[in-house]
Structure formats: C-alpha cells, structure tokens
Scaffold this motif. Structure first.
Motif, PDB file in Angstrom:
ATOM      1  N   TRP A   1      -5.363  -6.571  -0.430  1.00 55.22           N
ATOM      2  CA  TRP A   1      -5.161  -5.141  -0.225  1.00 55.22           C
ATOM      3  C   TRP A   1      -5.233  -4.354  -1.526  1.00 55.22           C
ATOM      4  O   TRP A   1      -5.695  -3.197  -1.533  1.00 55.22           O
ATOM      5  CB  TRP A   1      -3.870  -4.854   0.539  1.00 55.22           C
ATOM      6  N   GLN A   2      -4.808  -4.948  -2.622  1.00 53.98           N
ATOM      7  CA  GLN A   2      -4.867  -4.222  -3.892  1.00 53.98           C
ATOM      8  C   GLN A   2      -6.310  -3.955  -4.314  1.00 53.98           C
ATOM      9  O   GLN A   2      -6.639  -2.865  -4.780  1.00 53.98           O
ATOM     10  CB  GLN A   2      -4.105  -4.991  -4.973  1.00 53.98           C
TER      11      GLN A   2
ATOM     12  N   GLU B   1     -11.363   1.680  -2.446  1.00 55.72           N
ATOM     13  CA  GLU B   1     -11.258   2.882  -1.618  1.00 55.72           C
ATOM     14  C   GLU B   1     -11.003   4.113  -2.473  1.00 55.72           C
ATOM     15  O   GLU B   1     -11.642   5.155  -2.306  1.00 55.72           O
ATOM     16  CB  GLU B   1     -10.127   2.700  -0.604  1.00 55.72           C
ATOM     17  N   TRP B   2     -10.045   4.011  -3.399  1.00 61.11           N
ATOM     18  CA  TRP B   2      -9.752   5.142  -4.274  1.00 61.11           C
ATOM     19  C   TRP B   2     -10.943   5.468  -5.176  1.00 61.11           C
ATOM     20  O   TRP B   2     -11.244   6.634  -5.429  1.00 61.11           O
ATOM     21  CB  TRP B   2      -8.516   4.836  -5.122  1.00 61.11           C
TER      22      TRP B   2
ATOM     23  N   ASP C   1      -8.898  -3.909  -2.223  1.00 61.41           N
ATOM     24  CA  ASP C   1      -9.452  -2.992  -1.220  1.00 61.41           C
ATOM     25  C   ASP C   1      -9.051  -1.555  -1.537  1.00 61.41           C
ATOM     26  O   ASP C   1      -9.869  -0.629  -1.448  1.00 61.41           O
ATOM     27  CB  ASP C   1      -8.943  -3.367   0.182  1.00 61.41           C
ATOM     28  N   GLN C   2      -7.775  -1.369  -1.906  1.00 68.21           N
ATOM     29  CA  GLN C   2      -7.302  -0.026  -2.229  1.00 68.21           C
ATOM     30  C   GLN C   2      -7.984   0.512  -3.485  1.00 68.21           C
ATOM     31  O   GLN C   2      -8.345   1.694  -3.549  1.00 68.21           O
ATOM     32  CB  GLN C   2      -5.780  -0.041  -2.412  1.00 68.21           C
TER      33      GLN C   2
ATOM     34  N   PRO D   1       0.821  -1.225   0.000  1.00 70.81           N
ATOM     35  CA  PRO D   1       0.000   0.000   0.000  1.00 70.81           C
ATOM     36  C   PRO D   1       0.849   1.266   0.000  1.00 70.81           C
ATOM     37  O   PRO D   1       0.482   2.256  -0.643  1.00 70.81           O
ATOM     38  CB  PRO D   1      -0.808  -0.136   1.295  1.00 70.81           C
ATOM     39  N   GLU D   2       1.980   1.232   0.686  1.00 71.66           N
ATOM     40  CA  GLU D   2       2.829   2.413   0.750  1.00 71.66           C
ATOM     41  C   GLU D   2       3.470   2.718  -0.604  1.00 71.66           C
ATOM     42  O   GLU D   2       3.595   3.894  -0.987  1.00 71.66           O
ATOM     43  CB  GLU D   2       3.915   2.241   1.812  1.00 71.66           C
TER      44      GLU D   2
ATOM     45  N   SER E   1       2.144   2.225  -3.480  1.00 67.11           N
ATOM     46  CA  SER E   1       1.095   2.828  -4.303  1.00 67.11           C
ATOM     47  C   SER E   1       0.767   4.245  -3.847  1.00 67.11           C
ATOM     48  O   SER E   1       0.619   5.161  -4.670  1.00 67.11           O
ATOM     49  CB  SER E   1      -0.167   1.964  -4.255  1.00 67.11           C
ATOM     50  N   GLU E   2       0.651   4.444  -2.539  1.00 69.65           N
ATOM     51  CA  GLU E   2       0.296   5.765  -2.021  1.00 69.65           C
ATOM     52  C   GLU E   2       1.380   6.790  -2.329  1.00 69.65           C
ATOM     53  O   GLU E   2       1.082   7.919  -2.739  1.00 69.65           O
ATOM     54  CB  GLU E   2       0.071   5.688  -0.504  1.00 69.65           C
TER      55      GLU E   2
END
Length: 481
Positions: free
Chosen positions: A178-179, A185-186, A181-182, A133-134, A136-137
C-alpha cells in the motif's frame, strides 16, 4: 486572486545567490502573485496594494528545515532526556506503531504551525509514521491546511510487531504494497504536487537500504523517482553509495560518521560531492542524543550542499535559531580547540561567521532541496517566502546587523509576520490566528493537541517505556546506530 503587498521601509537581510554574498539594505519589497516582484528603495504605492509598514523591522527569507519529523509535536517534551538508542526502542519500535491517525493528524498540524511561527517556511518532512493509508492521508491534509511549504516524504517502512527475542515485521508485506501504491497514486496527481497551490509536494523517505532485508532497493528508488518524488531522504550515505543509488535528489540526514574524516579524497565525501547529494545537519539533537558530532561546515568546506534541520520536535526545539547557534558554535569550538592545541599564533578572525550560519538556514537549505531557484533569498523572481522581524523587541532592539541579530539573538517571539507564497500565514499583530487567511484558531489546535497527547501518555506511561528499554538493554545492549 492573491493580494499584492508592499513591505515598506524595512531593513532587508539576505544572501545573493548570484555572487554568494550576504546583503543588508534599506529597501521596500513588492510581493505580487506570490512572487517577489521588486526590491528597491521607495517603491511607489499603487492602487489595490496592501502596505505593510516595516519601519523598525527586518525583512529576511523564510528559513528552510531540511530534516524534521513534524508529526512528533504531539510528543513534545516527553523525550528530551533520551539517547538515540533509547528513542529507537521506546519510540520507534514500540509507541510509534500504536498512534492513531487522529493523533498523528493533530501532531502534524501543530508541528507545521510551530515551524511557521518560528519563521520556518519550508520543511522536508521525513514522515516516518505511515502506519496505514489513513495515517498518511490525515497527515497530508493537516500539512496542506497549515499553509506551509512542505516536501512531504512518507517513509517506506513498517513498525516492528515484535522486538524480543528477535525482530518480527508482521505487517511488512501489506505495508510494502500500500505504501508504494500510495506513492504512485500521489505522484500521478499533478506531477507530484499534493496541494492545489503547489506548496506541498511529494518526497520519499527510504532507510531500508541499511537493513539486511531482501528488498529490490534500486527498483524502489527508481519507482520513487518516476513517481515525481522531488527529494529522497535517507540516513547512511555509505550504504547508498555501495548500492549505486546516489543522485542530486538525495538528502542524507546527520552524516555524523563523516566527522573528522580529513583526507581530501575520502570516498564517502567524494561520492557526496560527485553525485551532488546534500546533508541535513541537525546539531542540537546530534550532540545531545549521541548521534556523533555535527558536520554542517565540514560539508560546506568540501563543497557539498548542506542545510539545517530540527529533526524530532518531541526532543528538540522547533526553531532554526537554535540550530544555527549549535552548528556555528560547535564548529568554532572545534576549530578553537585545534588552535589552542597547536600552540600556534591565533588567527586574525573566526573561520565561520554569523552570515555562514544564516546561509545554512536559508539559501543553503534551499540548495539542499534543489529549490534555490524558487526560495532561500529575497530576490526578484523568487517565491515570496518572507519573515518580518520586530527589531524593537527586547531581544533585537539596538542591534545594527540583522544577520548577526537573527543568528545570535532572535527567537520565535521576534517573528511578527510570515509569508509563504506571497500569502500571510502568521500575523502576530492578530493574535491566535494562523494558517491560510488566518483560518486556524491556535487555541483549538492546542486544546486537541493536549487532549490527544494525554491519551497517548496514559497508554504509554514513562515507567512502561523504561521497562521496555531496560528489558531490551539487558538482553541486547544498546542497538547499533
């Protein structure tokens, strides 16, 4: 509040998407609230308007890159002599999984700035290093900071944790969760808008269709669409056709396997056209890395949406001038060869012109990304993504036709000013400042880029990479592509 600009006295070079014709005209361009408000001769100067003197300048649309791995600017110059098979083993399956979020961030920022200073204002960014996640963010924040217009398309994939004697993906279950989920979310934030100004929007990169994993592909692609991913980018059209995943939001990179398919009813070409899919052709690396032969104009001739891209900027140039030349000259060369072999009378003119290549890099790319109503031409009502060229430069002085000049003679050195959404993001009249409101000092970016790149090369020296490639190649041969 956005400034109002009047670009005064320039030579405008564009396509007109209403009649699909190239246009060159002496005109002023009024930019207001991020939009092209007027294109006409002698627009009067109003109070509060900043005049940009475009005497001896060319005014053209910002270029659209339909396939770029932007973060790979951190590896620039280290992979130029690799075949695609080498790249997969050395980079994708080994080194890529080891990069830190900060290394990816600086590569992403530098890559966006590189594109902008070359006159590329829009990028479909196939972000295939969503290792955490970090990662990507941080890449997303760097993208926003640059001021570029980007469809940020994180990939649903995980790097292998082992490739010999067989592949293992030890983090796949965690990454899958997580991918996705992200992604959701986005997508919920603001209809897929990832930046406050709407320049950075959500996309999705999905190549797992070509692998034999037990994955619910339809569910995942449907999830991306329902999460406001405006574009889904992938590589192999036949696999998507067979799994009934095609749609007008899908951009296929390369499509080299479609070269030389001459049957008018060829199933793959027919499926592309029927479902209004698009092609992102990257001729420079396709020819050099053994992808196969470029199909840009094959797509155009068949009525399939097509744009150009730079692909991995660790391997190739980051400008679209090179891509236009490669695409045009490759197809001309192939056509000329057919003429010579047929021993028939030579035709009167070339089949594809400079204007055709210019269109691929501007309006064609906008069409491929379903954005031609917003960008791709200098026309009233479109977003003001504009490039100003210095026509008195060493490269361009004396050239009468700006479209031919941009395709065959221009380089990033001739790009003087770049607007995205009506804001100046590159102004070479003020050296060293880039990004929104000139807020990025390039020398600071360059310093960090070099330092992070050195760290990465120390961990992964070329001889170590060559040993990994030699071991894999000895046991398996080159991987299938």
């Amino acid at each position: 509040m956005a400034k109002t600009y009047l670009l005064k006295g320039g030579l405008v070079a564009t396509f007109d998407d209403k009649d699909n014709q190239a246009r060159t005209l002496r005109a002023d361009v009024l930019v207001k609230d991020g939009v092209i408000a007027d294109v006409a001769a002698d627009i009067p100067v109003s109070a509060g308007v900043e005049v940009v003197d475009c005497t001896d300048k060319w005014i053209a649309p910002g270029m659209v890159d339909t396939h770029r791995h932007t973060w790979m600017a951190i590896l620039r110059g280290s992979q130029c002599d690799w075949l695609l098979t080498e790249y997969l083993v050395k980079n994708s399956w080994n080194m890529q999984g080891d990069l830190t979020p900060s290394e990816v961030r600086i590569g992403q920022l530098a890559g966006c700035i590189d594109a902008l200073q070359c006159g590329v204002t829009t990028i479909l960014d196939h972000f295939h290093i969503a290792n955490s996640p970090e990662h990507s963010e941080q890449a997303l924040q760097a993208t926003i900071e640059s001021g570029a217009r980007v469809i940020f398309a994180p990939a649903r994939q995980s790097p292998p944790t082992k490739i010999l004697p067989t592949f293992e993906f030890g983090n796949e279950a965690e990454a899958h969760k997580w991918q996705l989920d992200q992604l959701q979310e986005w997508g919920k934030k603001d209809g897929g808008k990832l930046s406050p100004d709407g320049r950075v929007t959500l996309g999705f990169a999905y190549d797992l269709v070509i692998y034999g994993f037990d994955i619910p592909h339809k569910e995942i692609v449907s999830l991306a669409r329902s999460s406001n991913a405006s574009i889904i980018t992938a590589h192999v059209v036949q696999a998507w056709r067979d799994k009934e995943l095609l749609g007008p939001d899908v951009v296929f990179s390369h499509c080299n396997s479609l070269a030389y398919r001459t049957a008018p009813d060829d199933e793959a070409w027919a499926a592309m056209k029927e479902h209004q899919c698009a092609i992102a052709s990257t001729p420079e690396d396709e020819l050099g890395m053994a992808h196969g032969n470029p199909v840009a104009f094959d797509g155009v001739d068949r009525g399939v949406k097509c744009g150009l891209g730079c692909d991995a900027v660790s391997i190739n140039s980051g400008d679209m001038f090179t891509q236009m030349r490669f695409a045009l000259q490759w197809h001309r060369g192939r056509w000329n060869e057919q003429i010579l072999q047929s021993k028939s009378t030579s035709p009167k003119h070339v089949k594809h012109t400079s204007a055709d290549a210019f269109r691929l890099a501007t309006l064609g790319g906008a069409e491929a990304l379903n954005m031609s109503h917003l960008i791709g031409t200098i026309q009233v009502g479109k977003r003001a993504d504009i490039v100003i060229y210095d026509a008195t430069s060493l490269n361009l002085a004396g050239i009468q036709d700006p479209i031919q000049g941009i395709v065959f003679n221009a380089s990033n050195a001739d790009v003087e000013t770049v607007f995205v959404d009506g804001e100046i993001v590159v102004d070479k009249r003020v050296p060293g400042k880039v990004g929104l409101k000139g807020g990025i000092e390039w020398k600071n970016v360059a310093k960090e880029l070099r330092a992070r790149g050195e760290d990465l090369r120390k961990r992964w020296p070329l001889d170590k990479l060559e040993e990994l490639w030699d071991e894999y190649y000895t046991k398996n041969g080159a991987p299938a592509i």
